[in-house]
Design a protein around this motif. Structure first.
Motif, PDB file in Angstrom:
ATOM      1  N   ARG A   1      40.557  51.087  37.853  1.00  0.00           N
ATOM      2  CA  ARG A   1      39.412  50.361  38.422  1.00  0.00           C
ATOM      3  C   ARG A   1      39.898  49.355  39.479  1.00  0.00           C
ATOM      4  O   ARG A   1      39.281  49.207  40.523  1.00  0.00           O
ATOM      5  CB  ARG A   1      38.681  49.618  37.301  1.00  0.00           C
ATOM      6  CG  ARG A   1      37.189  49.795  37.326  1.00  0.00           C
ATOM      7  CD  ARG A   1      36.563  49.205  36.074  1.00  0.00           C
ATOM      8  NE  ARG A   1      36.257  50.221  35.092  1.00  0.00           N
ATOM      9  CZ  ARG A   1      36.521  50.129  33.777  1.00  0.00           C
ATOM     10  NH1 ARG A   1      37.110  49.067  33.279  1.00  0.00           N
ATOM     11  NH2 ARG A   1      36.179  51.105  32.982  1.00  0.00           N
ATOM     12  N   SER A   2      41.033  48.737  39.212  1.00  0.00           N
ATOM     13  CA  SER A   2      41.570  47.765  40.191  1.00  0.00           C
ATOM     14  C   SER A   2      41.956  48.471  41.485  1.00  0.00           C
ATOM     15  O   SER A   2      42.058  47.855  42.532  1.00  0.00           O
ATOM     16  CB  SER A   2      42.772  47.018  39.610  1.00  0.00           C
ATOM     17  OG  SER A   2      43.927  47.829  39.691  1.00  0.00           O
TER      18      SER A   2
ATOM     19  N   VAL B   1      43.409  42.632  25.721  1.00  0.00           N
ATOM     20  CA  VAL B   1      44.511  43.288  25.007  1.00  0.00           C
ATOM     21  C   VAL B   1      44.989  42.387  23.859  1.00  0.00           C
ATOM     22  O   VAL B   1      45.279  42.856  22.756  1.00  0.00           O
ATOM     23  CB  VAL B   1      45.659  43.654  25.979  1.00  0.00           C
ATOM     24  CG1 VAL B   1      46.898  44.110  25.225  1.00  0.00           C
ATOM     25  CG2 VAL B   1      45.197  44.755  26.929  1.00  0.00           C
ATOM     26  N   GLU B   2      45.022  41.077  24.111  1.00  0.00           N
ATOM     27  CA  GLU B   2      45.412  40.175  23.010  1.00  0.00           C
ATOM     28  C   GLU B   2      44.437  40.298  21.840  1.00  0.00           C
ATOM     29  O   GLU B   2      44.839  40.242  20.674  1.00  0.00           O
ATOM     30  CB  GLU B   2      45.494  38.738  23.504  1.00  0.00           C
ATOM     31  CG  GLU B   2      46.639  38.590  24.493  1.00  0.00           C
ATOM     32  CD  GLU B   2      47.132  37.170  24.636  1.00  0.00           C
ATOM     33  OE1 GLU B   2      47.340  36.532  23.588  1.00  0.00           O
ATOM     34  OE2 GLU B   2      47.275  36.704  25.779  1.00  0.00           O
ATOM     35  N   ASN B   3      43.170  40.460  22.146  1.00  0.00           N
ATOM     36  CA  ASN B   3      42.171  40.658  21.087  1.00  0.00           C
ATOM     37  C   ASN B   3      42.434  41.909  20.274  1.00  0.00           C
ATOM     38  O   ASN B   3      42.321  41.905  19.058  1.00  0.00           O
ATOM     39  CB  ASN B   3      40.775  40.826  21.706  1.00  0.00           C
ATOM     40  CG  ASN B   3      40.027  39.517  21.675  1.00  0.00           C
ATOM     41  OD1 ASN B   3      40.292  38.677  20.812  1.00  0.00           O
ATOM     42  ND2 ASN B   3      39.107  39.349  22.605  1.00  0.00           N
TER      43      ASN B   3
ATOM     44  N   LYS C   1      50.559  43.549  38.387  1.00  0.00           N
ATOM     45  CA  LYS C   1      50.020  42.591  39.376  1.00  0.00           C
ATOM     46  C   LYS C   1      48.700  43.090  39.959  1.00  0.00           C
ATOM     47  O   LYS C   1      48.562  43.290  41.166  1.00  0.00           O
ATOM     48  CB  LYS C   1      51.019  42.388  40.519  1.00  0.00           C
ATOM     49  CG  LYS C   1      52.332  41.766  40.095  1.00  0.00           C
ATOM     50  CD  LYS C   1      53.085  41.316  41.344  1.00  0.00           C
ATOM     51  CE  LYS C   1      54.488  40.793  41.113  1.00  0.00           C
ATOM     52  NZ  LYS C   1      55.123  40.907  39.840  1.00  0.00           N
ATOM     53  N   MET C   2      47.750  43.297  39.097  1.00  0.00           N
ATOM     54  CA  MET C   2      46.489  43.887  39.577  1.00  0.00           C
ATOM     55  C   MET C   2      45.353  42.884  39.486  1.00  0.00           C
ATOM     56  O   MET C   2      45.403  41.942  38.695  1.00  0.00           O
ATOM     57  CB  MET C   2      46.137  45.101  38.713  1.00  0.00           C
ATOM     58  CG  MET C   2      45.962  44.728  37.255  1.00  0.00           C
ATOM     59  SD  MET C   2      45.288  46.116  36.328  1.00  0.00           S
ATOM     60  CE  MET C   2      46.097  45.898  34.796  1.00  0.00           C
TER      61      MET C   2
ATOM     62  N   GLU D   1      41.013  39.270  32.971  1.00  0.00           N
ATOM     63  CA  GLU D   1      40.165  39.738  31.860  1.00  0.00           C
ATOM     64  C   GLU D   1      40.940  40.665  30.915  1.00  0.00           C
ATOM     65  O   GLU D   1      40.677  40.698  29.722  1.00  0.00           O
ATOM     66  CB  GLU D   1      38.942  40.504  32.373  1.00  0.00           C
ATOM     67  CG  GLU D   1      37.925  39.658  33.140  1.00  0.00           C
ATOM     68  CD  GLU D   1      38.191  39.660  34.631  1.00  0.00           C
ATOM     69  OE1 GLU D   1      38.316  40.760  35.197  1.00  0.00           O
ATOM     70  OE2 GLU D   1      38.295  38.564  35.239  1.00  0.00           O
ATOM     71  N   LEU D   2      41.864  41.414  31.521  1.00  0.00           N
ATOM     72  CA  LEU D   2      42.569  42.410  30.706  1.00  0.00           C
ATOM     73  C   LEU D   2      43.481  41.757  29.666  1.00  0.00           C
ATOM     74  O   LEU D   2      43.541  42.180  28.507  1.00  0.00           O
ATOM     75  CB  LEU D   2      43.376  43.342  31.621  1.00  0.00           C
ATOM     76  CG  LEU D   2      44.153  44.460  30.927  1.00  0.00           C
ATOM     77  CD1 LEU D   2      43.230  45.358  30.101  1.00  0.00           C
ATOM     78  CD2 LEU D   2      44.928  45.312  31.932  1.00  0.00           C
ATOM     79  N   MET D   3      44.172  40.697  30.079  1.00  0.00           N
ATOM     80  CA  MET D   3      45.120  40.036  29.163  1.00  0.00           C
ATOM     81  C   MET D   3      44.443  39.617  27.859  1.00  0.00           C
ATOM     82  O   MET D   3      44.889  40.016  26.779  1.00  0.00           O
ATOM     83  CB  MET D   3      45.749  38.814  29.833  1.00  0.00           C
ATOM     84  CG  MET D   3      46.859  39.167  30.768  1.00  0.00           C
ATOM     85  SD  MET D   3      48.255  39.761  29.781  1.00  0.00           S
ATOM     86  CE  MET D   3      49.552  39.615  30.947  1.00  0.00           C
TER      87      MET D   3
END
Ligand code: ASP
Ligand code: MG
Length: 420
Positions: free
Chosen positions: A133-134, A91-93, A80-81, A86-88
């Protein structure tokens, strides 16, 4: 003044642990720090499995791939950050690239292996650095391939020190001078063609040691889910005791025999520059660590129990009942080396030669195929390799009672036995 931290996969495998990792880092943030991460949880094994399924054309490949992907995406959700949006997709990429890589053509199996298993660290370093970073850390994530240069001996590559040193100076030092927290991937490197290589299973410790050496770190801390180095695996032995101080020499011996202390290659780069290594308990960061340095202690003499499961014992005898002599041995070793088999114990008698190594279906089949024309071959699987350092007769007795001993080797300090 600089520290290198290494966090193993088990410590990264839940949102709660990653939050704790942030706490640990902030507690120690009075000195600049380079953080080396492994793949999350058992991801490297899962990636090895994906490659195996691909090679066997096994229909389970897509579902196993989705399981691994969901595991990582769920972990991100649990964090929950800020930055999740952007991260999702990032990571899918990476997972999409992994899928493509599984279907690429490679020079050989080992090159494919390194390409596939490297995704574990690529994903974990992205997740860890985004999470830090979060939490308002200024983080520089540097891919290991840009730093650790190696030869092209896939799955067990050797570091090219001068090139690595140059990269460290060009890429890590400026970030440190800029007060950034450097996060990089353990275990991985790149050869001179830019192809991904790996340094050997559990090699993240070694990455941390290489960086510590080149950066002249004041110390290196390997964080573990146990309170330090124990004389036996505390998950198996209730009476295991923690070792407070070990010399580099004893640590090298323990690692060589397979103790899950640190990766065997880790100690040398530290010894060269007299950099102490601490093994610290992640869940209680301030209890005393095990320190590995030039100074030994009475702890050296405490008996140590090292168990390696899942061993194969391969026994070869010459078809014309020749003695097993140098010419045979060189053929046997060439085959083992070509198949990247790391021998744990070996023994010869007049007409036979035996080696034990970690079971790996593909390697075992291939070794047998290459040697079967010239040798009679027998093998046993599912054996346990027990090493007792600073043994006593009663300790040996305790371990072998009720078991069959397939092979035994003893010197003044150490006994090794293959048991079932
Ligand atoms: N992820 C790699 C492995 O599991 C490297 C490491 O954990 O040190 O072997
Ligand atoms: Mg590991």
């Amino acid at each position: 003044m600089l520290r290198v931290f290494k966090f193993g996969g088990a410590l990264l495998s839940s949102a709660e642990n990653l939050k704790h990792l942030y706490a640990v880092i902030t507690e120690f943030s009075c000195q600049p720090m380079v953080v080396v991460v492994s793949a999350i949880g058992k991801t490297t094994n899962a990636l090895e499995n994906l490659l195996r399924l691909k090679i066997k054309n096994d229909p389970a490949l897509p579902s196993e791939y989705f399981n691994l992907k969901s595991f990582h995406l769920n972990l991100i959700r649990e964090l929950k950050m800020s930055g999740e949006e952007e991260l999702m997709p990032a990571v899918e990429n990476i997972f999409r690239d992994l899928w493509d890589s599984l279907h690429d053509e490679y020079g050989d199996y080992y090159e494919a292996y390194d390409s596939i298993v490297s995704y574990g660290e690529k994903i974990s370093s992205l997740i860890v650095s985004t999470y830090l970073r979060s939490r308002k850390e200024v983080v520089r994530e540097i891919p290991a391939g840009e730093i650790i240069k190696t030869d092209s001996n896939f799955t067990n590559a050797s570091v090219i020190w001068n090139l690595t040193e140059k990269n460290v100076k060009e890429k890590i030092l400026p970030a440190i001078n800029n007060h950034e927290l450097v996060v990089t991937q353990g275990f991985l490197g790149a050869d001179c063609n830019g192809k991904t290589t790996t340094l050997g299973r559990e090699g993240s410790d070694f990455t941390a040691a290489v960086l510590a050496n080149v950066l002249d770190a004041t110390e290196i801390i390997i964080w573990k889910d146990v309170p330090g180095i124990m004389n036996a695996d505390p998950k198996k032995f209730k009476n295991a005791v923690k070792l407070e101080k070990l010399s580099y020499h004893e640590a090298i011996e323990l690692a060589f025999y397979g103790a899950k202390v640190v990766h065997p290659k880790t100690i040398q780069p530290l010894k060269d520059k007299k950099i102490p290594l601490q093994v610290r308990y992640f869940f209680k960061p301030f209890i005393s660590p095990t320190v590995i340095s030039e100074d030994g202690s009475e702890d050296e003499k405490i008996h140590k129990i090292i168990i390696k499961e899942n061993q194969v014992l391969l026994s070869l005898s010459s078809k014309n009942l020749d003695f097993i002599a140098e010419n045979h041995l060189s053929e046997i070793f060439k085959t083992l080396t070509d198949n990247k088999v790391h021998v744990n114990v070996m023994q010869n008698s007049a007409v036979s030669f035996s080696v034990s190594f970690d079971f790996d279906e593909i390697k075992l089949e291939s070794v047998i195929n290459e040697l079967k024309d010239n040798f009679f071959i027998k093998y046993n699987k599912d054996l346990q390799l027990l090493t007792l350092r600073h043994y006593t007769p009663s300790l040996i007795e305790k371990f072998i009672s009720g078991k069959t001993v397939f092979l035994e080797q003893k010197n003044r300090t150490t006994v090794q036995m293959l048991l079932k």
